[in-house]
Design an enzyme around this catalytic site. Structure first.
Site, mmCIF file in Angstrom:
data_model
loop_
_atom_site.group_PDB
_atom_site.id
_atom_site.type_symbol
_atom_site.label_atom_id
_atom_site.label_comp_id
_atom_site.label_asym_id
_atom_site.label_seq_id
_atom_site.Cartn_x
_atom_site.Cartn_y
_atom_site.Cartn_z
ATOM 1 N N HIS A 184 0.848 -1.196 0.000
ATOM 2 C CA HIS A 184 0.000 0.000 0.000
ATOM 3 C C HIS A 184 0.880 1.241 0.000
ATOM 4 O O HIS A 184 1.668 1.445 0.924
ATOM 5 C CB HIS A 184 -0.899 0.012 1.240
ATOM 6 N N TYR A 203 3.849 6.537 9.999
ATOM 7 C CA TYR A 203 3.026 5.398 9.572
ATOM 8 C C TYR A 203 3.872 4.313 8.905
ATOM 9 O O TYR A 203 3.697 3.124 9.162
ATOM 10 C CB TYR A 203 1.917 5.878 8.622
ATOM 11 N N TYR A 245 -9.371 5.493 7.085
ATOM 12 C CA TYR A 245 -9.583 5.822 8.500
ATOM 13 C C TYR A 245 -10.637 6.919 8.536
ATOM 14 O O TYR A 245 -10.407 8.021 8.043
ATOM 15 C CB TYR A 245 -8.292 6.345 9.128
ATOM 16 N N LYS A 290 0.667 -0.407 14.951
ATOM 17 C CA LYS A 290 2.069 -0.514 15.357
ATOM 18 C C LYS A 290 2.414 -1.722 16.225
ATOM 19 O O LYS A 290 3.598 -2.024 16.419
ATOM 20 C CB LYS A 290 2.483 0.756 16.127
ATOM 21 N N PRO A 296 -4.666 0.197 18.549
ATOM 22 C CA PRO A 296 -4.385 -0.310 17.204
ATOM 23 C C PRO A 296 -4.435 0.733 16.093
ATOM 24 O O PRO A 296 -4.087 0.424 14.947
ATOM 25 C CB PRO A 296 -5.486 -1.362 16.997
HETATM 26 C C1 PHB Z 1 -5.932 -4.252 10.247
HETATM 27 O O1 PHB Z 1 -6.077 -4.479 9.036
HETATM 28 O O2 PHB Z 1 -6.133 -5.128 11.096
HETATM 29 C C2 PHB Z 1 -5.540 -2.903 10.692
HETATM 30 C C3 PHB Z 1 -5.154 -1.978 9.757
HETATM 31 C C4 PHB Z 1 -4.788 -0.711 10.162
HETATM 32 C C5 PHB Z 1 -4.822 -0.384 11.508
HETATM 33 C C6 PHB Z 1 -5.208 -1.308 12.449
HETATM 34 C C7 PHB Z 1 -5.572 -2.580 12.034
HETATM 35 O O3 PHB Z 1 -4.485 0.871 11.875
#
Ligand code: PHB
Ligand code: APR
Length: 392
Positions: free
Chosen positions: A72, A384, A200, A296, A292
């Site tokens: 990504h 990130y 997000y 990280k 989460p």
């Molecule tokens: C996930 O795909 O589990 C995931 C992706 C991004 C995040 C947290 C979890 O910030």
């Protein structure tokens, strides 16, 4: 039984440590309370920083990840019905890779067993002894038979609920903790991801995240009450809420499909210092937890394993404990930066139950700043994709 390093826990921290030690000729035994099948199917995180990807490639673990992982180069932030792309690649030169934690664990387990390394699954009553002396040991039972493993060092990689951190005498560690007034309800759905990058979303009803695991599996999360019970959430209610929170001016929405897994995870930030007590070294979720939102947790666990492996290898090869003695200090400097980022992402994207109208306006201003300023976007992007790991 005797080994050089007894590793408690076969998660990312424990298995990566065993892998790195083995490559440098240091012996270890991994003790895991769960079965191999359980470890290989437990649904957890899924985003690998560039540094984690590089480590896997450099140590012979990257074959399947390169084939099946999804690279990504950007993420999207959504608010007030609009989505804004943060171009990770253009801003930092790096990308992230979506590859499920349990897939990485399968690769690590396979690599370890292939070279004859030992992992004792379904080890019960694991208990550690003598960590403040010169001959530490671990006792456990396997198939009802009590056993003892003598070692030079113990690596406590047994996660937040493990026994290693709590075996350290009271007062030796200091905990820094923040518990958030919300949780994440996460689902896996058999549905093709309706777009290629993560979204997000900050919505008035709460945070939502669009992610994926493969070209046929979508991973979705929504903010909920930490006291809520998953049985209150029918599949229909979950989809209704997700579609509401993801609603966008351009009509984009996640594809729907059968939900194959759902669970609620509380959120906290925790750092325990120092990460060592005598012959016991703590790594990963056993010693720090991040919410989460910044993806990280797994990356931090692997970074710890990397620093600890270097210190242990140096000790066994040269007799010097110089590096090992600095394990905690080296890790903590970066851990606190990652904690800050995870806290910041969490604070910016969630609806806090006690938020004032001022707080809400400030959140929107922050998101607008990120959407409009390259400097702000670059700061997010460099965190990130992963801050550098300064080993020495
Ligand atoms: C996930 O795909 O589990 C995931 C992706 C991004 C995040 C947290 C979890 O910030
Ligand atoms: N004895 C042996 N093993 C144990 C014990 C015990 N008493 N208690 C727990 N374990 C095992 C767990 O079953 C698990 O397999 O230790 C392992 C710890 O693994 P993780 O919880 O995955 O922790 P870690 O390796 O630090 O990785 C952190 O995992 O929780 C996710 O999101 C988190 O991505 C992060 C990563």
């Amino acid at each position: 039984m005797r080994t050089q390093v007894a590793i408690i826990g076969a998660g990312p921290a424990g298995l990566m440590l065993a892998h790195l030690l083995q490559r440098a000729g240091v012996e270890s035994v991994v003790l895991e309370i769960r079965s191999r099948a359980y470890v290989e199917s437990r649904v957890r995180a899924g985003v690998l920083e560039q540094g984690t990807v590089d480590l896997l490639n450099d140590t012979g673990l990257g074959d399947r990840m390169r084939r099946e992982g999804l690279v990504h180069e950007g993420i999207e932030l959504g608010f007030e019905g609009k989505r804004h792309r943060i171009d990770l690649k253009a801003l930092t030169g790096h990308a992230v890779t979506v590859y499920a934690q349990h897939e990485l664990l399968k690769d690590l387990i396979e690599a370890r067993l292939r070279v004859g390394g030992e992992i004792i699954f379904e080890a019960t009553d694991v208990s550690i002894h003598g960590i403040d002396g010169n001959s530490p040991s671990v006792t456990f039972s396997k198939n009802g038979v009590a056993q003892e493993l003598h070692c030079d060092y113990i690596a406590g990689c047994d996660g937040f609920h493990g026994i290693c951190r709590t075996s350290i005498p009271d007062g030796a560690l200091t905990a820094f903790e923040r518990v958030y007034p919300f949780a994440w309800l996460g689902i896996l759905a058999d549905a093709a991801p309706s777009q290629g990058e993560l979204v997000y979303m900050n919505h008035d009803r709460g945070f939502a995240l669009f992610s994926m695991r493969s070209p046929t599996v979508t991973r979705l999360y929504l903010q909920c009450d930490p006291a809520d019970d998953i049985t209150n959430w029918t599949d229909e209610r979950i989809w209704d809420e997700l579609l509401l929170r993801f609603r966008c001016d351009n009509g984009w929405k996640p594809n729907m499909g059968p939900i194959t897994q759902k669970s609620i995870t509380p959120m906290r930030s925790l750092v325990t210092e120092p990460m060592q007590y005598g012959k016991l070294f703590l790594a990963g979720d056993a010693v720090h937890i991040v919410p989460p939102t910044g993806a990280k947790g797994m990356n931090l666990a692997i970074a710890d394993a990397r620093v600890l492996a270097q210190g242990l290898v140096d000790k066994f090869q040269t007799g010097s404990t110089g590096l090992l003695d600095r394990y905690s200090e080296i890790c903590l400097r970066r851990i606190w930066r990652v904690q800050r980022f995870s806290w910041w992402m969490t604070s910016m994207l969630h609806r806090f139950p006690d938020a004032s109208p001022f707080d809400r306006r400030r959140q929107m201003a922050e998101l607008e700043y990120l959407a409009g300023s390259e400097a702000a976007a670059r700061s997010l992007a460099e965190n990130y994709v992963g801050l550098p790991l300064e080993l020495l």
